[in-house]
Write a protein that holds these residues in place. Structure first.
Motif: not given
Length: 145
Positions: A68-71, A76-82, A85-92
C-alpha cells in the motif's frame, strides 16, 4: 478419527499457521513414559502452531502495508482499472522480504533454539520408549522360549 484407529491422524493445513495438525493416538495402556513423550509432542505442535500463526499474520499484515505504501508513493491505487489487485515487481518485494527477515531475525533465532530443545527432548524420550519396549519384548521372548 474412528474409535478403532491405532494411528496418529494428520489433518489439513491450518489456515493461519499452514501446519498440518496431528491428533495423537493414545494407547489404552499407555505407560507414564509414553504419556510424557506424547505430551511433549503435543506441546511442540502447539508451540509451532502458535509461532507460525503469529508469524504468518504479521507477515501478511506488514506485506499489505508495504505494498500500500509503495503504491501510494507511486500515486497508484490498490486496484487497477479492471479491478485487479495491483502488485509490485520482484525487486520491490525483495526489499520487503529483506526488511521483514532482518526485523524478525531475533524472534526466528529464539524459535529455532526452542525448536531444537523441544525436539532433542522428544528424541531422547523416543529413545527411552524404544529401549523399554525392546527390553519388554526380550523379556517376553525369553519367558516364552
Amino acid at each position: 478419527p474412528p474409535a478403532h484407529s491405532r494411528n496418529d491422524w494428520i489433518g489439513p493445513p491450518d489456515k493461519h499457521s499452514n501446519l498440518r495438525p496431528v491428533i495423537f493416538y493414545v494407547p489404552p495402556e499407555e505407560s507414564p513414559l509414553e504419556r510424557r513423550l506424547r505430551e511433549a509432542r503435543q506441546e511442540a505442535q502447539a508451540c509451532d502452531q502458535r509461532y507460525w500463526a503469529r508469524h504468518n499474520r504479521a507477515f501478511s499484515q506488514e506485506k499489505e502495508e508495504f505494498i500500500y505504501s509503495r503504491l501510494k508513493a507511486k500515486g497508484l491505487e490498490m486496484r487497477d482499472e479492471t479491478g485487479q489487485k495491483a502488485t509490485l515487481n520482484a525487486e520491490e518485494m525483495a526489499d520487503f522480504y529483506k526488511d521483514f527477515l532482518s526485523k524478525n531475525f531475533r524472534k526466528h533465532m529464539q524459535y529455532n533454539r526452542d525448536w531444537y530443545k523441544r525436539n532433542f527432548t522428544i528424541t531422547f524420550l523416543m529413545g527411552q520408549v524404544a529401549l523399554v519396549r525392546a527390553l519388554r519384548w526380550l523379556r517376553w521372548k525369553k519367558k516364552n522360549v
